[in-house]
Design an enzyme around this catalytic site. Sequence first.
Site, mmCIF file in Angstrom:
data_model
loop_
_atom_site.group_PDB
_atom_site.id
_atom_site.type_symbol
_atom_site.label_atom_id
_atom_site.label_comp_id
_atom_site.label_asym_id
_atom_site.label_seq_id
_atom_site.Cartn_x
_atom_site.Cartn_y
_atom_site.Cartn_z
ATOM 1 N N ARG A 175 0.853 -1.183 0.000
ATOM 2 C CA ARG A 175 0.000 0.000 0.000
ATOM 3 C C ARG A 175 0.894 1.240 0.000
ATOM 4 O O ARG A 175 1.985 1.234 0.587
ATOM 5 C CB ARG A 175 -0.912 0.024 1.235
ATOM 6 C CG ARG A 175 -2.046 -0.977 1.201
ATOM 7 C CD ARG A 175 -3.108 -0.555 0.203
ATOM 8 N NE ARG A 175 -4.277 -1.429 0.251
ATOM 9 C CZ ARG A 175 -4.458 -2.495 -0.507
ATOM 10 N NH1 ARG A 175 -3.514 -2.845 -1.374
ATOM 11 N NH2 ARG A 175 -5.560 -3.216 -0.422
ATOM 12 N N HIS A 228 -0.883 0.390 -9.737
ATOM 13 C CA HIS A 228 -1.536 -0.535 -8.799
ATOM 14 C C HIS A 228 -2.114 -1.736 -9.557
ATOM 15 O O HIS A 228 -3.284 -2.069 -9.433
ATOM 16 C CB HIS A 228 -2.642 0.178 -8.015
ATOM 17 C CG HIS A 228 -2.971 -0.526 -6.723
ATOM 18 N ND1 HIS A 228 -3.449 0.129 -5.618
ATOM 19 C CD2 HIS A 228 -2.902 -1.843 -6.360
ATOM 20 C CE1 HIS A 228 -3.666 -0.734 -4.627
ATOM 21 N NE2 HIS A 228 -3.323 -1.930 -5.068
ATOM 22 N N GLU A 235 -3.546 7.580 -4.407
ATOM 23 C CA GLU A 235 -3.967 7.049 -5.711
ATOM 24 C C GLU A 235 -5.352 7.586 -6.093
ATOM 25 O O GLU A 235 -6.220 7.738 -5.234
ATOM 26 C CB GLU A 235 -4.020 5.523 -5.651
ATOM 27 C CG GLU A 235 -2.681 4.871 -5.440
ATOM 28 C CD GLU A 235 -2.794 3.355 -5.322
ATOM 29 O OE1 GLU A 235 -3.916 2.801 -5.472
ATOM 30 O OE2 GLU A 235 -1.774 2.718 -5.060
#
Length: 336
Positions: free
Chosen positions: A253, A300, A282
Site C-alpha cells: 500500500r 496498482h 492514488e
Amino acid sequence: MASAIAAATAPPTGAQHSVLLLRRANDYLAATLRARYRVLSFYDSGAPLPAFLAASAALEPEPPRAALVVGGGAIRLDTAFLDAAPYLRCVVTTAAGLDHVDLAECARRGVLVAGAGEVFSTDVADHAVGLLIDVLRNVSAADRYVRRGLWPVQGDYPLGSKLAGKRVGIIGLGSIGSSIAKRLKAFGCVIQYHSRRPKDGVSFGYFHDMISLATESDALIVVCALNDQTRHIVNKEVLGALGKDGVVVNIARGGNIDEAELISALREGKIAGAGLDVFEKEPVVPAEFFSMDNVVLTAHEAVFTTESGSDLCDLMIGNLEAFFDGRALLTPVLPK
C-alpha cells in the site's frame, strides 16, 4: 431513490438475494453477479453513498445482506458505514489487503468477512520481482533511451546492477512475501525479513526492527498490510540505513512508505532507485517521480492478470454462495 435502484437492478429469474456492489466491476464480473443476484451498484446509481445505503435498506422483500468491495478505493467499511448499513451481514473483498475494512467493528457486529485468499499471490510476487529487476538493470530507462534515438548518438546506456547475490529484505512474510522469497532465492539472492514475530519453519534471517533490516539489505520489498503500526514503516531513518546503493520496491500500500521522504532520498541520491506499484493518494502520483529514470512506476496493477481476474471472480461468487447457503466462507477473514 429506492424505486430507481430497484428498477435499475431487476433480479434475474429465480434470484432470492441482493448484493451491494461497492466497486467498479469489469463486464465479466458484473455479468456473473447479475446472473445470480439482484445487484445494487453504487457507482451505477449516481447517488451519494449515504443516500444509496438508505435506499438499499428499503429494498423489498429484504435489504441486501452481502457486499462486494475493493481495497484502495474511496469506500471504507468503518463504523459510520456499518451504522448506515445495519442490514449487512457479510463483506466480500476483492483486495489482497484489508486496510479498507474495520475488522474489529465487523467482529463486534457479527459481520462475516471474506478475503481474496491466495488468488493474487503468484501474480503480485512476479510483479515485485519484475520491478526489482527493472530498477536494478535499468530496463525501462534503457527502453526510453533507445526509443529516443540516443543509442547511436550518445553510445551505450550506463550499466545496471546484477540481481544475483543481492541481500533482499522482505517486509511482511505472508503468502505473497513467501512467494517473492521463493522466486528471489532461485535468482541467488540472500533473503531476510521483518514481521511482527519470527515465522515458524522459516530459515531466512529475521530482523525485529526495520533499521537493522535496512542496514543489512541491498533492497527492500514492502509486502505488509497497512495499519497503524505499518504506516510509513519505510521512513527517513530506514531509507538512510538502506543507503545510496539500495533499492525499494512497494507492491503493498502507498501508505507503507513515507512518500515525501522517498522523493527526497531519491532526489538527493541517498538511495539508488525505487519500483512502485502503489501510492499514498492514488490515482494521483507525485510528479517528482516522472523525471526520475531510476524509478519504475506501475498503476496498482500487480494483482491483475487475465487469469487472476477470472479466478478472483470465481472465488467471490463462491464466497457469496457459501454465505447465502449458510456454509463456511471459502476464504474467511472473520470468523478466523
